[in-house]
Design a protein around this motif. Structure first.
Motif, short mmCIF file in Angstrom:
data_model
loop_
_atom_site.label_atom_id
_atom_site.label_comp_id
_atom_site.label_asym_id
_atom_site.label_seq_id
_atom_site.Cartn_x
_atom_site.Cartn_y
_atom_site.Cartn_z
N ILE A 69 0.85 -1.18 0.00
CA ILE A 69 0.00 0.00 0.00
C ILE A 69 0.89 1.24 0.00
CG2 ILE A 69 -1.94 -1.18 1.11
CD1 ILE A 69 -1.07 0.24 3.74
N PRO A 70 0.29 2.40 -0.23
CA PRO A 70 1.07 3.63 -0.29
C PRO A 70 1.37 4.21 1.08
CG PRO A 70 -1.21 4.12 -0.78
CD PRO A 70 -1.10 2.64 -0.63
N MET A 71 2.18 3.48 1.85
CA MET A 71 2.54 3.95 3.18
C MET A 71 4.03 4.24 3.21
SD MET A 71 1.85 2.29 6.93
CE MET A 71 0.10 2.56 6.80
N LEU A 72 4.36 5.43 3.67
CA LEU A 72 5.75 5.82 3.83
C LEU A 72 6.30 5.22 5.11
CD1 LEU A 72 5.26 9.54 2.79
CD2 LEU A 72 6.31 7.73 1.42
N LEU A 73 7.62 5.24 5.26
CA LEU A 73 8.28 4.63 6.41
C LEU A 73 7.78 5.21 7.73
CD1 LEU A 73 10.33 2.47 7.08
CD2 LEU A 73 12.13 4.16 6.83
N ASP A 74 7.42 6.49 7.74
CA ASP A 74 6.94 7.13 8.96
C ASP A 74 5.46 6.83 9.24
OD1 ASP A 74 5.53 8.72 7.17
OD2 ASP A 74 6.57 10.58 7.68
N GLY A 75 4.83 6.03 8.39
CA GLY A 75 3.43 5.65 8.59
C GLY A 75 2.43 6.56 7.91
N SER A 76 2.90 7.61 7.26
CA SER A 76 1.97 8.52 6.59
C SER A 76 1.60 8.00 5.21
CB SER A 76 2.58 9.92 6.49
OG SER A 76 3.74 9.90 5.67
N ILE A 77 0.50 8.51 4.70
CA ILE A 77 -0.02 8.15 3.39
C ILE A 77 0.04 9.40 2.51
CG2 ILE A 77 -2.03 7.31 2.10
CD1 ILE A 77 -1.15 5.21 4.06
N PRO A 78 0.67 9.33 1.33
CA PRO A 78 0.69 10.50 0.45
C PRO A 78 -0.72 10.91 0.03
CG PRO A 78 2.23 8.82 -0.31
CD PRO A 78 1.39 8.19 0.76
N HIS A 79 -0.87 12.19 -0.30
CA HIS A 79 -2.17 12.71 -0.74
C HIS A 79 -2.30 12.58 -2.25
CE1 HIS A 79 -3.16 14.19 3.21
NE2 HIS A 79 -1.96 14.73 3.28
N GLY A 80 -3.46 12.19 -2.71
CA GLY A 80 -3.75 12.10 -4.13
C GLY A 80 -3.39 10.74 -4.71
N PHE A 81 -4.17 10.34 -5.71
CA PHE A 81 -3.99 9.01 -6.29
C PHE A 81 -2.61 8.82 -6.92
CE2 PHE A 81 -4.19 5.98 -9.82
CZ PHE A 81 -4.49 4.84 -9.10
N GLU A 82 -2.14 9.76 -7.72
CA GLU A 82 -0.85 9.58 -8.39
C GLU A 82 0.28 9.42 -7.38
OE1 GLU A 82 2.07 11.35 -11.86
OE2 GLU A 82 0.13 12.30 -11.53
N ALA A 83 0.29 10.24 -6.33
CA ALA A 83 1.33 10.12 -5.31
C ALA A 83 1.24 8.77 -4.59
CB ALA A 83 1.22 11.27 -4.31
N GLN A 84 0.01 8.30 -4.35
CA GLN A 84 -0.16 7.00 -3.70
C GLN A 84 0.30 5.87 -4.63
OE1 GLN A 84 -3.81 6.10 -1.67
NE2 GLN A 84 -3.93 8.14 -0.74
N LEU A 85 0.00 5.98 -5.90
CA LEU A 85 0.42 4.96 -6.86
C LEU A 85 1.94 4.89 -6.95
CD1 LEU A 85 0.01 2.90 -9.12
CD2 LEU A 85 -0.42 4.82 -10.69
N ARG A 86 2.59 6.03 -7.06
CA ARG A 86 4.06 6.05 -7.14
C ARG A 86 4.69 5.51 -5.86
NH1 ARG A 86 5.90 8.47 -11.63
NH2 ARG A 86 4.41 9.75 -12.81
N CYS A 87 4.13 5.86 -4.73
CA CYS A 87 4.63 5.35 -3.45
C CYS A 87 4.50 3.83 -3.39
CB CYS A 87 3.88 6.00 -2.30
SG CYS A 87 4.37 5.43 -0.66
#
Length: 132
Positions: free
Chosen positions: A35-53
């Motif tokens: 899933i689009p979760m960064l190491l710090d536990g946050s989720i990027p905003h917006g679909f494209e940022a989540q997809l790239r993550c």
């Protein structure tokens, strides 16, 4: 037959449930859903940022397991909005180039994220057993 279970990976947040990030058996890597979760536990905003993550997370996991996106043979994608399919296809092609794996994409309901990706890839690194 040797089966290796990868539970934690440097650069990825540890699983929040009772599962392995990946299982390696008979030269294939089976990943759990990323899933689009960064190491710090946050989720990027917006679909494209989540997809790239999510694709970056998948690449990190595959690298740790001795493979890469180039060696993915099957990818299952779970999107929450069918209107995202065109953008999904465009970004997907950026990451996979001309080496497109077999793919299934469905729309589902997920909690707090726009997508989840899982795949099967071929182990490409002969020294993977030294790292796992």
């Amino acid at each position: 037959m040797t089966i290796r279970r990868v539970s934690t990976v440097e650069g990825l947040r540890a699983p929040v449930g009772a599962f392995s990030q990946a299982v390696i058996a008979r030269g294939l890597i089976y990943t759990s859903g990323q899933i689009p979760m960064l190491l710090d536990g946050s989720i990027p905003h917006g679909f494209e940022a989540q997809l790239r993550c999510t694709l970056d997370n998948l690449q990190t996991l595959l690298t740790e397991c001795g493979s890469s996106l180039e060696h993915v043979v099957k990818l299952n994608g779970y999107l929450t909005d069918p209107d995202h399919l065109e953008l999904y296809n465009r970004v997907y092609r950026e990451y996979f180039g001309g080496l497109l794996p077999a793919r299934t994409t469905v729309c589902v309901s997920l909690w707090g994220v726009s997508l989840e990706l899982e795949c099967v890839a071929v182990v490409s690194d002969a020294d993977v057993s030294d790292r796992i």
